[in-house]
Design a protein around this motif. Structure first.
Motif, PDB file in Angstrom:
ATOM      1  N   LEU A 128      52.852 -47.561  37.574  1.00  0.00           N
ATOM      2  CA  LEU A 128      54.208 -47.447  37.039  1.00  0.00           C
ATOM      3  C   LEU A 128      54.701 -48.766  36.461  1.00  0.00           C
ATOM      4  N   ARG A 129      54.231 -49.878  36.988  1.00  0.00           N
ATOM      5  CA  ARG A 129      54.648 -51.184  36.459  1.00  0.00           C
ATOM      6  C   ARG A 129      54.157 -51.373  35.023  1.00  0.00           C
ATOM      7  N   SER A 132      56.176 -49.164  32.724  1.00  0.00           N
ATOM      8  CA  SER A 132      57.530 -49.675  32.480  1.00  0.00           C
ATOM      9  C   SER A 132      57.516 -50.821  31.478  1.00  0.00           C
ATOM     10  N   MET A 160      59.322 -40.933  38.272  1.00  0.00           N
ATOM     11  CA  MET A 160      59.714 -41.998  39.193  1.00  0.00           C
ATOM     12  C   MET A 160      60.697 -41.491  40.241  1.00  0.00           C
ATOM     13  N   TRP A 168      57.949 -47.865  43.826  1.00  0.00           N
ATOM     14  CA  TRP A 168      58.399 -48.551  42.623  1.00  0.00           C
ATOM     15  C   TRP A 168      59.301 -49.712  43.010  1.00  0.00           C
ATOM     16  N   THR A 172      60.953 -52.548  37.962  1.00  0.00           N
ATOM     17  CA  THR A 172      60.303 -51.439  37.266  1.00  0.00           C
ATOM     18  C   THR A 172      61.316 -50.347  36.923  1.00  0.00           C
TER      19      THR A 172
END
Length: 369
Positions: A128-129, A132, A160, A168, A172
């Motif tokens: 997810l980083r 983003s 998310m 998370w 992010t």
């Protein structure tokens, strides 16, 4: 870069139910299925991993123009991580005018298109980083580069909100919400208000302990995204603001942190904070008075439109935007060359004499009529 069956468990692929936990055979079958799915994810050898790190470092060290030339030369061979790094380099090391010029180049348009596809259908190797960062870089380019925001950034924001809060980070979430707010005039983030509410409630939980995880850029981006999500437009010139209780608590916590760390925050971000409070209609006199001296002393670092918005915000809340008063001064310093108050005492010149007027004629002249 390597992933195993244990990594797959952490991402939610392996989720045994309560009934399956009681059955050892079912438990083993689920473990075997997770292991097979993790095995299908491509793994990099140590040599390939080192080579990719070197390429990432090379791309990140380039300027925006040189990075665009590098994309033109070798962009067709970029992996997903390298493509994201190249777009981030061009987005962070350029002005908006330069990004408009870069986007006119076909190879940069192709790179943006590739990032759109990555956001729409993210591969398992990207976390997810990384997504983003890709969304933030894409949002800094012109509107045309973002494509269908509902299918890319909106889908990631929804995913998310379904993850555990520990999966998370605060930055992010801030990048994703800010990227979503940049799409259009805020329509996309207003469609995903539930995601904003989910993130805000998580950040203000436990007396806002996760507020400290935000960077200064992430903090301002989060406030701006929340303000965009709560503004409801009616017609062309009418708009209303519908805030939630958690939003007000978030603004209180962030203002407390800004006041405590104001010396370390750039003045451009402080000007954005003032503008955001003006847009959402929250008056915080303590915060505005703390920001005021820094804006006045460093106003040359602000653009004209930023300074104008600050003046408008202070005027609306009737808070003075001026230098701090120096107080009553009882001493006056007399300097050389001050003719109103000479430095040296005038010397005595004795009795003053005056010249008397002299007559032009000895007697009065008589004139015939």
């Amino acid at each position: 870069m390597k992933r195993s069956a244990e990594d797959a468990f952490g991402t939610g692929v392996f989720q045994p139910t309560g009934a399956a936990m009681l059955d050892p055979k079912a438990y083993f079958a689920q473990w075997q299925a997770a292991a097979q799915q993790a095995a299908t994810i491509p793994q990099l050898s140590p040599e390939e991993d080192t080579e990719q790190d070197a390429v990432l470092h090379q791309v990140s060290s380039l300027s925006a123009v040189r990075c665009a030339a590098h994309v033109k030369e070798k962009g067709q061979n970029f992996t997903s991580l390298v493509a994201i790094e190249a777009l981030c380099t061009m987005a962070t090391k350029s002005s908006f005018k330069l990004r408009e010029d870069l986007f006119r180049q076909p190879h940069v348009k192709a790179l943006c298109k590739k990032i759109q596809e990555l956001l729409s259908q993210p591969p398992p190797a990207l976390d997810l980083r990384d997504l983003s960062r890709a969304a933030e870089a894409l949002a800094k380019f012109p509107e045309e580069a973002r494509g269908n925001a509902a299918m890319s950034m909106g889908a990631i924001a929804n995913s998310m909100s379904q993850l555990n809060t520990s999966d998370w980070s605060a930055d992010t979430a801030s990048k994703l919400l800010w990227s979503l707010a940049r799409c259009g005039d805020g329509e996309e983030i207003r469609k995903n208000k539930h995601v904003v509410s989910h993130v805000v409630k998580e950040l203000v939980r436990d007396k806002g302990r996760r507020i400290q995880e935000l960077s200064y850029d992430g903090l301002v981006h989060l406030l701006w995204a929340v303000a965009k999500a709560r503004i409801q437009k009616r017609g062309v010139d009418r708009q209303t603001v519908h805030t939630q209780e958690s939003d007000n608590f978030l603004f209180q916590l962030t203002s407390r942190r800004i006041c405590d760390e104001i010396d370390r925050i750039p003045v451009t971000l402080l000007a954005d904070v003032v503008q955001i409070h003006h847009e959402i209609g929250i008056k915080n006199e303590r915060l505005f008075r703390a920001i005021c001296p820094k804006i006045v002393s460093k106003q040359k670092e602000l653009r004209e439109d930023q300074m104008a918005k600050c003046i408008k915000a202070y005027t609306r809340f009737m808070i003075p935007l001026k230098e701090q008063a120096q107080g009553f001064r009882t001493m006056a310093v007399v300097q050389k060359g001050d003719f109103l108050r000479p430095s040296d005492k005038p010397k005595p010149q004795g009795k003053k004499t005056y010249e008397k007027p002299q007559a032009l004629y000895p007697d009065t002249q008589l004139h015939a009529k």
